[in-house]
Design an enzyme around this catalytic site. Structure first.
Site, PDB file in Angstrom:
ATOM      1  N   ARG A 216      44.002  67.111 -24.197  1.00 16.61           N
ATOM      2  CA  ARG A 216      45.267  67.593 -24.767  1.00 16.61           C
ATOM      3  C   ARG A 216      44.964  68.498 -25.964  1.00 16.61           C
ATOM      4  O   ARG A 216      45.602  69.527 -26.171  1.00 16.61           O
ATOM      5  CB  ARG A 216      46.157  66.410 -25.179  1.00 16.61           C
ATOM      6  CG  ARG A 216      46.849  65.749 -23.997  1.00 16.61           C
ATOM      7  CD  ARG A 216      47.881  64.716 -24.441  1.00 16.61           C
ATOM      8  NE  ARG A 216      47.255  63.460 -24.836  1.00 16.61           N
ATOM      9  CZ  ARG A 216      47.086  62.401 -24.035  1.00 16.61           C
ATOM     10  NH1 ARG A 216      47.511  62.449 -22.779  1.00 16.61           N
ATOM     11  NH2 ARG A 216      46.523  61.296 -24.477  1.00 16.61           N
ATOM     12  N   PHE A 232      53.057  67.075 -13.522  1.00 20.69           N
ATOM     13  CA  PHE A 232      52.700  65.656 -13.636  1.00 20.69           C
ATOM     14  C   PHE A 232      52.689  65.298 -15.126  1.00 20.69           C
ATOM     15  O   PHE A 232      51.697  64.829 -15.664  1.00 20.69           O
ATOM     16  CB  PHE A 232      51.342  65.350 -13.001  1.00 20.69           C
ATOM     17  CG  PHE A 232      51.197  65.813 -11.571  1.00 20.69           C
ATOM     18  CD1 PHE A 232      51.700  65.058 -10.526  1.00 20.69           C
ATOM     19  CD2 PHE A 232      50.563  67.011 -11.280  1.00 20.69           C
ATOM     20  CE1 PHE A 232      51.569  65.483  -9.202  1.00 20.69           C
ATOM     21  CE2 PHE A 232      50.423  67.447  -9.966  1.00 20.69           C
ATOM     22  CZ  PHE A 232      50.928  66.682  -8.915  1.00 20.69           C
ATOM     23  N   ASP A 254      57.950  65.931 -13.445  1.00 23.68           N
ATOM     24  CA  ASP A 254      57.437  64.597 -13.067  1.00 23.68           C
ATOM     25  C   ASP A 254      58.434  63.934 -12.120  1.00 23.68           C
ATOM     26  O   ASP A 254      59.630  64.244 -12.121  1.00 23.68           O
ATOM     27  CB  ASP A 254      57.214  63.711 -14.301  1.00 23.68           C
ATOM     28  CG  ASP A 254      56.193  62.617 -14.022  1.00 23.68           C
ATOM     29  OD1 ASP A 254      55.013  62.775 -14.398  1.00 23.68           O
ATOM     30  OD2 ASP A 254      56.566  61.590 -13.403  1.00 23.68           O
ATOM     31  N   ASP A 304      47.824  67.572 -13.811  1.00 28.09           N
ATOM     32  CA  ASP A 304      47.183  66.274 -14.075  1.00 28.09           C
ATOM     33  C   ASP A 304      47.765  65.216 -13.143  1.00 28.09           C
ATOM     34  O   ASP A 304      48.489  64.320 -13.585  1.00 28.09           O
ATOM     35  CB  ASP A 304      47.393  65.898 -15.553  1.00 28.09           C
ATOM     36  CG  ASP A 304      46.671  64.607 -15.908  1.00 28.09           C
ATOM     37  OD1 ASP A 304      45.697  64.254 -15.211  1.00 28.09           O
ATOM     38  OD2 ASP A 304      47.087  63.942 -16.881  1.00 28.09           O
ATOM     39  N   CYS A 344      41.568  62.510 -11.371  1.00 24.59           N
ATOM     40  CA  CYS A 344      41.154  61.206 -11.900  1.00 24.59           C
ATOM     41  C   CYS A 344      40.718  60.275 -10.766  1.00 24.59           C
ATOM     42  O   CYS A 344      40.631  59.070 -10.956  1.00 24.59           O
ATOM     43  CB  CYS A 344      42.261  60.587 -12.744  1.00 24.59           C
ATOM     44  SG  CYS A 344      43.751  60.241 -11.824  1.00 24.59           S
TER      45      CYS A 344
HETATM   46  N1  SAH Z   1      49.378  64.262 -18.080  1.00 25.46           N
HETATM   47  C1  SAH Z   1      49.955  62.989 -18.428  1.00 25.46           C
HETATM   48  C2  SAH Z   1      49.544  61.896 -17.464  1.00 25.46           C
HETATM   49  C3  SAH Z   1      49.894  62.151 -16.008  1.00 25.46           C
HETATM   50  S1  SAH Z   1      49.827  60.712 -15.015  1.00 25.46           S
HETATM   51  C4  SAH Z   1      49.613  62.652 -19.880  1.00 25.46           C
HETATM   52  O1  SAH Z   1      48.801  63.352 -20.501  1.00 25.46           O
HETATM   53  O2  SAH Z   1      50.183  61.694 -20.386  1.00 25.46           O
HETATM   54  C5  SAH Z   1      50.443  61.280 -13.507  1.00 25.46           C
HETATM   55  C6  SAH Z   1      51.960  61.473 -13.463  1.00 25.46           C
HETATM   56  O3  SAH Z   1      52.290  62.032 -12.194  1.00 25.46           O
HETATM   57  C7  SAH Z   1      52.802  60.216 -13.569  1.00 25.46           C
HETATM   58  O4  SAH Z   1      53.717  60.360 -14.619  1.00 25.46           O
HETATM   59  C8  SAH Z   1      53.582  60.118 -12.237  1.00 25.46           C
HETATM   60  O5  SAH Z   1      54.917  59.683 -12.422  1.00 25.46           O
HETATM   61  C9  SAH Z   1      53.562  61.549 -11.799  1.00 25.46           C
HETATM   62  N2  SAH Z   1      53.667  61.831 -10.346  1.00 25.46           N
HETATM   63  C10 SAH Z   1      53.081  61.194  -9.311  1.00 25.46           C
HETATM   64  N3  SAH Z   1      53.329  61.848  -8.154  1.00 25.46           N
HETATM   65  C11 SAH Z   1      54.076  62.925  -8.466  1.00 25.46           C
HETATM   66  C12 SAH Z   1      54.640  63.996  -7.715  1.00 25.46           C
HETATM   67  N4  SAH Z   1      54.459  64.107  -6.411  1.00 25.46           N
HETATM   68  N5  SAH Z   1      55.349  64.921  -8.376  1.00 25.46           N
HETATM   69  C13 SAH Z   1      55.548  64.839  -9.706  1.00 25.46           C
HETATM   70  N6  SAH Z   1      55.035  63.849 -10.467  1.00 25.46           N
HETATM   71  C14 SAH Z   1      54.313  62.916  -9.862  1.00 25.46           C
END
Ligand code: SAH
Length: 400
Positions: A216, A232, A254, A304, A344
């Protein structure tokens, strides 16, 4: 059973190599015999086929990973003192981070890498949040909590043992207060000058993706003046850091409505208003396609996604998913823009991830420079002999 009457696991001769290489997992197929009927989480001595003592580990009768090593020494004594030592060692090794004034949320114990398989402990300001994911972790839970209270005094310790892996260990989910005061619904943390609200009781994992902290910061470094797409987004992490660092606008996407609500609140907490932020509830796969069709462009795209693959069987499908979003990400970037892309999935190697992203660049017909490699933050170390502990890979790409 040789010697002291301790329960023991004898290995197949052709499967001893990995323990000798200090890899902490012993799979069921590597076990030739079990002497003494150990229960879930109980300590067993691990012995080679020739009778040599290789160490001691936690026995897990229901898991494919039958033993997780506590030690690789001939002294196979595992007791409260060893648990206390490991907890102290993990916390001690994070002293430099814990002294950092700009950040007050860290991972204190990172499972295998800290010599404590199945034990995750995150610190959110004055509270600790634990996940015990294996039979061995569950077995020593009380001692671990006591040791945490000694070495990292805090207002409360909360449990979020809800990981899928617990099922494979024959364990049911558990959540609740373990010690001290109940954490508030939202704990406010600081990270490199940003403030974030964390729902440790209901949020994903233990509440926040601490592993992305350094990344970040990297993204924020490049964000000044940019129109940013934070795909995401979860509770806003990357986007809020970018906005605080001078981004012109941020679009969060998201699939979780509650995560987006928190992203809104995190934005308000850090900048005066929501005017430069957009929060889109939907699937990234659909939203990015829609943006492409509309001809929308960005200066920076963060991808992400959650773990797409958790086994070799799902790897190829996952690779297609990664390629799809990266292709769309490349297409949405203006020339000179930046893609911060992550995986991840531990099962996806850095080489394969690079291949997938480069395939996407080829299909997008863009020239792409790899500007920086990124990985999990330093409070999420990996055991050098435990490559599975390296799960978070990222690339910062400049796209022409
Ligand atoms: N970048 C964030 C963490 C991301 S975790 C940070 O720094 O805090 C992954 C995220 O993807 C989760 O919030 C989950 O709700 C979301 N997610 C999962 N599948 C998804 C999709 N198909 N479209 C959008 N969001 C999704």
């Amino acid at each position: 059973m040789a010697g002291s009457g301790m329960k023991e696991v004898v290995l197949n001769p052709e499967r001893e190599f990995s323990v000798l290489r200090r890899h902490p997992w012993i799979f069921s197929g590597a076990v030739a015999a079990v002497n003494g009927e150990p229960g879930p989480g109980e300590t067993v001595r691990v012995v080679s086929s020739a009778g040599m003592v290789l160490g001691a580990g936690a026995y897990s009768p229901e898991s494919q990973i039958r033993v997780r090593m506590w030690t690789f020494t001939a002294d196979t004594h595992v007791d409260k003192d060893l648990v206390y030592c490991r907890v102290a060692r993990a916390i001690g090794s994070r002293a430099v981070l814990l002294a950092e004034a700009s950040t007050d949320a860290f991972r204190l114990i990172n499972a295998e890498a800290d010599g404590m398989p199945g034990v995750i402990v995150d610190k959110y300001r004055d509270w600790l949040v634990c996940q015990f994911t294996t039979a061995g972790a569950e077995y020593w839970k009380r001692e671990i909590i006591e040791a945490l209270m000694v070495y990292m005094p805090c207002r409360g310790i909360y449990e979020r043992s809800e990981a899928d892996v617990r099922k494979h260990e024959g364990l049911t989910d558990k959540a609740g207060l373990l010690s001290g005061e109940m954490p508030p619904e939202r704990i406010e943390i600081s990270e490199h000058g940003c403030r974030y609200l964390v729902d440790v009781r209901g949020g994903q994992k233990t509440g926040f993706y601490l592993d992305q902290r350094d990344n970040r910061k990297t993204v924020a470094l490049y964000a000044n003046g940019c129109e940013v797409l934070n795909a995401f987004s979860y509770t806003g992490g990357f986007g809020v850091a970018a906005l605080k660092a001078g981004a012109q606008s941020v679009t969060h996407v998201d699939i979780s409505e509650s995560a987006l609500q928190m992203a809104r609140d995190n934005t308000s907490l850090n900048v005066c208003d929501l005017d430069c932020s957009e929060f889109i509830h939907g699937s990234v796969f659909d939203v990015l396609r829609k943006f492409r069709d509309q001809g929308r462009c960005f200066d920076m795209v963060v991808l992400d996604p959650p773990k797409f693959a958790d086994s070799k069987g799902s790897l190829m499908k996952a690779a297609r998913g990664y390629k799809d979003i990266n292709l769309l990400g490349f297409k949405l970037l203006r020339p000179g823009g930046l893609l911060a892309t992550f995986s991840c999935s531990g099962i996806m190697t850095p080489d394969l991830f690079r291949k997938v992203v480069s395939d996407a660049a080829v299909d997008a017909q863009r020239d792409v420079q790899l500007t920086a490699h990124m990985q999990q933050a330093t409070d999420h170390p990996q055991g050098l002999c435990f490559p599975e502990g390296f799960y978070l890979k990222g690339m910062l790409c400049r796209v022409w």
